[in-house]
Design a protein around this motif. Sequence first.
Motif, PDB file in Angstrom:
ATOM      1  N   ARG A 182      26.297 -14.057 -41.546  1.00  6.21           N
ATOM      2  CA  ARG A 182      27.359 -13.044 -41.631  1.00  6.21           C
ATOM      3  C   ARG A 182      26.820 -11.689 -41.175  1.00  6.21           C
ATOM      4  N   PRO A 183      27.600 -10.975 -40.456  1.00  7.02           N
ATOM      5  CA  PRO A 183      27.152  -9.675 -39.960  1.00  7.02           C
ATOM      6  C   PRO A 183      27.088  -8.641 -41.080  1.00  7.02           C
ATOM      7  N   PRO A 184      26.385  -7.510 -40.829  1.00  6.48           N
ATOM      8  CA  PRO A 184      26.282  -6.483 -41.868  1.00  6.48           C
ATOM      9  C   PRO A 184      27.625  -5.854 -42.228  1.00  6.48           C
ATOM     10  N   SER A 185      28.540  -5.901 -41.323  1.00 13.93           N
ATOM     11  CA  SER A 185      29.849  -5.280 -41.605  1.00 13.93           C
ATOM     12  C   SER A 185      30.753  -6.174 -42.456  1.00 13.93           C
ATOM     13  N   ALA A 186      30.306  -7.381 -42.728  1.00 18.07           N
ATOM     14  CA  ALA A 186      31.142  -8.308 -43.520  1.00 18.07           C
ATOM     15  C   ALA A 186      31.212  -7.844 -44.961  1.00 18.07           C
ATOM     16  N   ARG A 187      32.315  -8.101 -45.588  1.00 15.23           N
ATOM     17  CA  ARG A 187      32.525  -7.740 -46.985  1.00 15.23           C
ATOM     18  C   ARG A 187      33.114  -8.952 -47.718  1.00 15.23           C
ATOM     19  N   ASN A 188      32.796  -8.982 -49.043  1.00 20.04           N
ATOM     20  CA  ASN A 188      33.331 -10.083 -49.855  1.00 20.04           C
ATOM     21  C   ASN A 188      34.869 -10.072 -49.830  1.00 20.04           C
ATOM     22  N   GLY A 189      35.422 -11.245 -49.745  1.00 22.12           N
ATOM     23  CA  GLY A 189      36.871 -11.374 -49.736  1.00 22.12           C
ATOM     24  C   GLY A 189      37.464 -11.533 -48.354  1.00 22.12           C
ATOM     25  N   MET A 190      36.634 -11.225 -47.299  1.00 23.30           N
ATOM     26  CA  MET A 190      37.134 -11.402 -45.945  1.00 23.30           C
ATOM     27  C   MET A 190      37.274 -12.898 -45.631  1.00 23.30           C
ATOM     28  N   LEU A 191      38.409 -13.238 -44.922  1.00 21.64           N
ATOM     29  CA  LEU A 191      38.715 -14.661 -44.665  1.00 21.64           C
ATOM     30  C   LEU A 191      39.027 -14.853 -43.183  1.00 21.64           C
ATOM     31  N   THR A 192      38.342 -15.858 -42.625  1.00 25.49           N
ATOM     32  CA  THR A 192      38.615 -16.227 -41.232  1.00 25.49           C
ATOM     33  C   THR A 192      39.066 -17.687 -41.207  1.00 25.49           C
ATOM     34  N   LYS A 193      40.264 -17.936 -40.568  1.00 26.18           N
ATOM     35  CA  LYS A 193      40.798 -19.294 -40.478  1.00 26.18           C
ATOM     36  C   LYS A 193      40.585 -19.774 -39.045  1.00 26.18           C
ATOM     37  N   VAL A 194      39.903 -20.954 -38.917  1.00 23.35           N
ATOM     38  CA  VAL A 194      39.501 -21.451 -37.610  1.00 23.35           C
ATOM     39  C   VAL A 194      40.054 -22.859 -37.385  1.00 23.35           C
ATOM     40  N   LYS A 195      40.519 -23.122 -36.129  1.00 24.21           N
ATOM     41  CA  LYS A 195      40.950 -24.476 -35.737  1.00 24.21           C
ATOM     42  C   LYS A 195      39.866 -25.078 -34.852  1.00 24.21           C
ATOM     43  N   ILE A 196      39.449 -26.315 -35.233  1.00 24.57           N
ATOM     44  CA  ILE A 196      38.378 -27.002 -34.514  1.00 24.57           C
ATOM     45  C   ILE A 196      38.923 -28.306 -33.966  1.00 24.57           C
ATOM     46  N   ASN A 197      38.671 -28.620 -32.710  1.00 25.28           N
ATOM     47  CA  ASN A 197      39.077 -29.876 -32.074  1.00 25.28           C
ATOM     48  C   ASN A 197      37.843 -30.741 -31.830  1.00 25.28           C
ATOM     49  N   PHE A 198      37.966 -32.038 -32.306  1.00 22.74           N
ATOM     50  CA  PHE A 198      36.860 -32.985 -32.188  1.00 22.74           C
ATOM     51  C   PHE A 198      37.254 -34.111 -31.242  1.00 22.74           C
ATOM     52  N   VAL A 199      36.246 -34.817 -30.748  1.00 23.94           N
ATOM     53  CA  VAL A 199      36.423 -36.097 -30.059  1.00 23.94           C
ATOM     54  C   VAL A 199      35.846 -37.162 -30.973  1.00 23.94           C
ATOM     55  N   PRO A 200      36.180 -38.468 -30.716  1.00 28.60           N
ATOM     56  CA  PRO A 200      35.701 -39.517 -31.632  1.00 28.60           C
ATOM     57  C   PRO A 200      34.185 -39.567 -31.810  1.00 28.60           C
ATOM     58  N   THR A 201      33.404 -38.981 -30.929  1.00 28.79           N
ATOM     59  CA  THR A 201      31.938 -38.987 -31.106  1.00 28.79           C
ATOM     60  C   THR A 201      31.479 -37.950 -32.121  1.00 28.79           C
ATOM     61  N   GLY A 202      32.446 -37.116 -32.608  1.00 27.44           N
ATOM     62  CA  GLY A 202      32.091 -36.078 -33.567  1.00 27.44           C
ATOM     63  C   GLY A 202      31.751 -34.763 -32.923  1.00 27.44           C
ATOM     64  N   ARG A 203      31.831 -34.670 -31.605  1.00 22.09           N
ATOM     65  CA  ARG A 203      31.475 -33.436 -30.902  1.00 22.09           C
ATOM     66  C   ARG A 203      32.664 -32.482 -30.925  1.00 22.09           C
ATOM     67  N   VAL A 204      32.350 -31.184 -31.065  1.00 18.43           N
ATOM     68  CA  VAL A 204      33.360 -30.132 -31.024  1.00 18.43           C
ATOM     69  C   VAL A 204      33.653 -29.811 -29.565  1.00 18.43           C
ATOM     70  N   VAL A 205      34.950 -29.841 -29.212  1.00 19.38           N
ATOM     71  CA  VAL A 205      35.333 -29.566 -27.827  1.00 19.38           C
ATOM     72  C   VAL A 205      36.095 -28.256 -27.700  1.00 19.38           C
ATOM     73  N   ALA A 206      36.570 -27.712 -28.824  1.00 27.69           N
ATOM     74  CA  ALA A 206      37.285 -26.436 -28.749  1.00 27.69           C
ATOM     75  C   ALA A 206      37.348 -25.815 -30.130  1.00 27.69           C
ATOM     76  N   THR A 207      37.344 -24.448 -30.147  1.00 28.78           N
ATOM     77  CA  THR A 207      37.483 -23.699 -31.390  1.00 28.78           C
ATOM     78  C   THR A 207      38.382 -22.510 -31.126  1.00 28.78           C
ATOM     79  N   ASN A 208      39.208 -22.179 -32.121  1.00 25.58           N
ATOM     80  CA  ASN A 208      40.136 -21.049 -31.981  1.00 25.58           C
ATOM     81  C   ASN A 208      40.305 -20.381 -33.334  1.00 25.58           C
TER      82      ASN A 208
END
Length: 264
Positions: A182-208
């Motif tokens: 976490r960067p120094p500017s991060a503060r408790n309570g901050m929330l980031t929601k991320v979408k992750i796309n996988f392939v059947p091998t378990g590899r990540v192919v996209a993040t948003n």
Amino acid sequence: MNKGFYVLAIIISLLLHGALITAITYGWEASSMPERKPMPKFVQAKLVTIEAATPKKKLPKKVDKIQQRAQREAEQKRKAEVERKRRAALEQKKKQEAEKKRKAKVEADRKAKQEKAQREKERKEKERKEKELKEQLAKERESSFNEALEDEQELLDANDGQQAVMSVAQAIQQQIEAVWSRPPSARNGMLTKVKINFVPTGRVVATNIVEGSGNAALDRSVLTAIRRVEVFPEVAKLAQEEPVIFEREVRTTILNFKVEDLRQ
């Protein structure tokens, strides 16, 4: 002689008195009677002689025996013809009544057969409908039972799948947080929601970033941590064992990364 003369004198005296009394009486009656109208002087009278009508005996006519026999035969023929016509009319009436009864019976039989056929048709139709209803109810019960089994199985599978998904999601998040810096500017309570796309091998192919925390450095740090891991063995295992669950629940995964353990 004097005695005889005396008797004669008495008789003559009586006669004279009687004549006088008669004259007086006749005169009184004549004066007391009403006046009579004079009768016509001439009266014509005609003597009509009525002879008693005495019926004369008719002499019997001489009738020819052949004529009498012909008359009798003609009368007999007339009576026979009248009787024949009467019997013919009676026979015709009987035939008409018999024909009428026959037609009525035929019509009654036809209606009875028609009603019987209609009742039989209605009975068969009722049996058919009852049979169809029973079959439909049986199918519905069977279908309901099968659906209940399927729902129960799906629920079990869903529970198992949900547990598996939760387990995989927890493993993914733990692996990412293990390398998350976490960067120094991060503060408790901050929330980031991320979408992750996988392939059947378990590899990540996209993040948003689905929902940012308001701190760009924090959001980038989450994406960097995901790229560091890159391949997730738990995802590959789930895709191999439960491909349906992988496709439905894990291929696209949304995770929340919240800052909670920083010292202020």
